[in-house]
Design a protein around this motif. Structure first.
Motif, PDB file in Angstrom:
ATOM      1  N   THR A 176       5.917   6.179   5.237  1.00 10.80           N
ATOM      2  CA  THR A 176       5.401   7.270   4.186  1.00 10.80           C
ATOM      3  C   THR A 176       6.113   6.191   3.131  1.00 10.80           C
ATOM      4  O   THR A 176       5.531   6.892   1.921  1.00 10.80           O
ATOM      5  CB  THR A 176       6.196   8.504   4.087  1.00 10.80           C
ATOM      6  OG1 THR A 176       5.918   9.648   4.846  1.00 10.80           O
ATOM      7  CG2 THR A 176       5.795   9.467   2.785  1.00 10.80           C
ATOM      8  N   ALA A 177       6.690   5.864   2.390  1.00  8.33           N
ATOM      9  CA  ALA A 177       7.175   5.360   1.623  1.00  8.33           C
ATOM     10  C   ALA A 177       6.513   4.077   1.499  1.00  8.33           C
ATOM     11  O   ALA A 177       6.391   3.741   0.637  1.00  8.33           O
ATOM     12  CB  ALA A 177       8.841   4.880   1.725  1.00  8.33           C
ATOM     13  N   ALA A 178       5.837   2.881   2.170  1.00  9.16           N
ATOM     14  CA  ALA A 178       4.910   2.139   2.478  1.00  9.16           C
ATOM     15  C   ALA A 178       3.420   2.555   1.774  1.00  9.16           C
ATOM     16  O   ALA A 178       3.080   2.176   1.023  1.00  9.16           O
ATOM     17  CB  ALA A 178       5.263   1.316   3.566  1.00  9.16           C
ATOM     18  N   VAL A 179       3.221   3.902   2.095  1.00 11.91           N
ATOM     19  CA  VAL A 179       2.042   4.299   1.676  1.00 11.91           C
ATOM     20  C   VAL A 179       2.445   4.940   0.606  1.00 11.91           C
ATOM     21  O   VAL A 179       1.382   4.562   0.181  1.00 11.91           O
ATOM     22  CB  VAL A 179       1.295   5.621   3.182  1.00 11.91           C
ATOM     23  CG1 VAL A 179       0.193   6.503   2.463  1.00 11.91           C
ATOM     24  CG2 VAL A 179       1.236   5.192   4.511  1.00 11.91           C
ATOM     25  N   VAL A 180       3.131   5.334   0.368  1.00 10.89           N
ATOM     26  CA  VAL A 180       3.119   6.126  -1.358  1.00 10.89           C
ATOM     27  C   VAL A 180       3.047   4.595  -2.201  1.00 10.89           C
ATOM     28  O   VAL A 180       2.054   4.804  -2.902  1.00 10.89           O
ATOM     29  CB  VAL A 180       4.242   6.578  -1.305  1.00 10.89           C
ATOM     30  CG1 VAL A 180       5.099   6.856  -3.173  1.00 10.89           C
ATOM     31  CG2 VAL A 180       4.373   8.178  -0.504  1.00 10.89           C
ATOM     32  N   ALA A 181       3.869   3.529  -1.773  1.00 10.10           N
ATOM     33  CA  ALA A 181       4.254   2.393  -2.852  1.00 10.10           C
ATOM     34  C   ALA A 181       2.400   1.747  -3.066  1.00 10.10           C
ATOM     35  O   ALA A 181       1.898   1.425  -4.314  1.00 10.10           O
ATOM     36  CB  ALA A 181       5.264   1.338  -2.349  1.00 10.10           C
ATOM     37  N   PHE A 182       2.101   1.826  -1.256  1.00  9.18           N
ATOM     38  CA  PHE A 182       0.552   0.733  -1.656  1.00  9.18           C
ATOM     39  C   PHE A 182      -0.652   1.883  -2.088  1.00  9.18           C
ATOM     40  O   PHE A 182      -0.796   0.651  -3.546  1.00  9.18           O
ATOM     41  CB  PHE A 182       0.285   1.090  -0.129  1.00  9.18           C
ATOM     42  CG  PHE A 182      -0.837   1.034  -0.100  1.00  9.18           C
ATOM     43  CD1 PHE A 182      -1.886  -0.753  -0.070  1.00  9.18           C
ATOM     44  CD2 PHE A 182      -2.718   1.199   0.076  1.00  9.18           C
ATOM     45  CE1 PHE A 182      -2.653  -0.917  -0.463  1.00  9.18           C
ATOM     46  CE2 PHE A 182      -3.694   1.698  -0.273  1.00  9.18           C
ATOM     47  CZ  PHE A 182      -4.677  -0.150  -0.717  1.00  9.18           C
ATOM     48  N   VAL A 183      -0.374   3.007  -2.344  1.00  9.76           N
ATOM     49  CA  VAL A 183      -1.143   3.842  -3.275  1.00  9.76           C
ATOM     50  C   VAL A 183      -0.602   3.995  -4.869  1.00  9.76           C
ATOM     51  O   VAL A 183      -1.802   3.667  -5.609  1.00  9.76           O
ATOM     52  CB  VAL A 183      -1.104   5.457  -3.034  1.00  9.76           C
ATOM     53  CG1 VAL A 183      -1.817   6.355  -3.478  1.00  9.76           C
ATOM     54  CG2 VAL A 183      -2.091   5.557  -1.339  1.00  9.76           C
ATOM     55  N   LEU A 184       0.712   4.030  -5.499  1.00  9.65           N
ATOM     56  CA  LEU A 184       0.984   4.305  -6.472  1.00  9.65           C
ATOM     57  C   LEU A 184       0.540   2.945  -7.470  1.00  9.65           C
ATOM     58  O   LEU A 184       0.036   2.901  -8.572  1.00  9.65           O
ATOM     59  CB  LEU A 184       2.314   3.989  -6.329  1.00  9.65           C
ATOM     60  CG  LEU A 184       3.030   5.974  -6.456  1.00  9.65           C
ATOM     61  CD1 LEU A 184       4.306   5.992  -6.113  1.00  9.65           C
ATOM     62  CD2 LEU A 184       2.431   6.639  -7.319  1.00  9.65           C
ATOM     63  N   ILE A 185       1.198   1.733  -6.813  1.00 10.52           N
ATOM     64  CA  ILE A 185       0.602   0.094  -6.967  1.00 10.52           C
ATOM     65  C   ILE A 185      -0.479  -0.069  -7.082  1.00 10.52           C
ATOM     66  O   ILE A 185      -1.307  -0.486  -8.247  1.00 10.52           O
ATOM     67  CB  ILE A 185       2.004  -0.850  -6.185  1.00 10.52           C
ATOM     68  CG1 ILE A 185       2.783  -0.078  -6.099  1.00 10.52           C
ATOM     69  CG2 ILE A 185       1.866  -2.108  -6.682  1.00 10.52           C
ATOM     70  CD1 ILE A 185       3.925  -1.059  -5.635  1.00 10.52           C
ATOM     71  N   THR A 186      -1.348   0.168  -5.702  1.00 10.61           N
ATOM     72  CA  THR A 186      -2.761  -0.053  -6.166  1.00 10.61           C
ATOM     73  C   THR A 186      -3.531   0.836  -6.971  1.00 10.61           C
ATOM     74  O   THR A 186      -3.863  -0.364  -8.465  1.00 10.61           O
ATOM     75  CB  THR A 186      -3.604   0.602  -4.477  1.00 10.61           C
ATOM     76  OG1 THR A 186      -2.632   0.109  -3.960  1.00 10.61           O
ATOM     77  CG2 THR A 186      -4.792  -0.525  -4.872  1.00 10.61           C
ATOM     78  N   CYS A 187      -2.824   1.971  -7.179  1.00  8.87           N
ATOM     79  CA  CYS A 187      -3.385   2.908  -8.504  1.00  8.87           C
ATOM     80  C   CYS A 187      -3.286   2.683  -9.978  1.00  8.87           C
ATOM     81  O   CYS A 187      -4.020   2.323 -10.846  1.00  8.87           O
ATOM     82  CB  CYS A 187      -3.573   4.044  -8.155  1.00  8.87           C
ATOM     83  SG  CYS A 187      -4.731   4.862  -6.762  1.00  8.87           S
ATOM     84  N   GLY A 188      -2.112   2.190  -9.763  1.00  9.55           N
ATOM     85  CA  GLY A 188      -0.746   2.450 -11.747  1.00  9.55           C
ATOM     86  C   GLY A 188      -1.835   0.492 -11.825  1.00  9.55           C
ATOM     87  O   GLY A 188      -2.062   0.046 -13.140  1.00  9.55           O
TER      88      GLY A 188
END
Length: 154
Positions: free
Chosen positions: A122-134
């Motif tokens: 979950t943390a890896a997916v959240v990091a991927f989404v937040l960093i990519t979108c950010g």
């Protein structure tokens, strides 16, 4: 007459000072998901492989080498690439740099909470989404700030 000449010299100096922050090639489309995947990979490495030293160290070495290759490529591609937090960017760009650095601890806390509540995946997916979108948002805001600087200096 001298006043106009002095103003033009000042404007020329401001344009030259701002040039490294404005003149660089566009970011390729794949940059954002690659950086997001790299961050997710780091989280996965520390979450999944920390009990197996060979897997942990091997994965960490691969991720660090990938980072070195990527940063070297970016520096060669951009030439003199200004680093956020260094130098004196135009005011409009300085605001975007500050916003970027203010967002980093927020992303860190959200990823940490995701890890605590949902685990490593979950943390890896959240990091991927937040960093990519950010990064996409940051690049768009930076482009608008650069356009504002160009408009001000022309």
């Amino acid at each position: 007459m001298e006043s106009d000449e002095a103003r033009e010299l000042l404007r020329l100096a401001e344009r030259a000072e701002a040039a490294p922050y404005l003149d660089y090639p566009p970011t390729p489309w794949w940059y954002y998901p690659v950086i997001g995947a790299w961050a997710a990979g780091m989280i996965g490495d520390f979450g999944w492989w920390r009990e197996s030293i060979p897997l942990f160290v091997g994965t960490l070495v691969v991720l660090i080498i990938a980072e070195i290759v990527f940063v070297t490529w970016m520096q060669r591609r951009h030439g003199s690439l200004p680093q956020p937090g260094r130098g004196s960017p135009p005011a409009e760009i300085g605001v975007e740099w500050r916003n970027y650095f203010l967002a980093l601890p927020i992303v860190t806390v959200v990823v940490a909470v995701a890890w605590w509540l949902g685990g490593v995946l979950t943390a890896a997916v959240v990091a991927f989404v937040l960093i990519t979108c950010g990064l996409v948002i940051y690049e768009k805001r930076y482009a608008r700030a650069a356009d504002a600087v160009r408009a001000r200096l022309t």
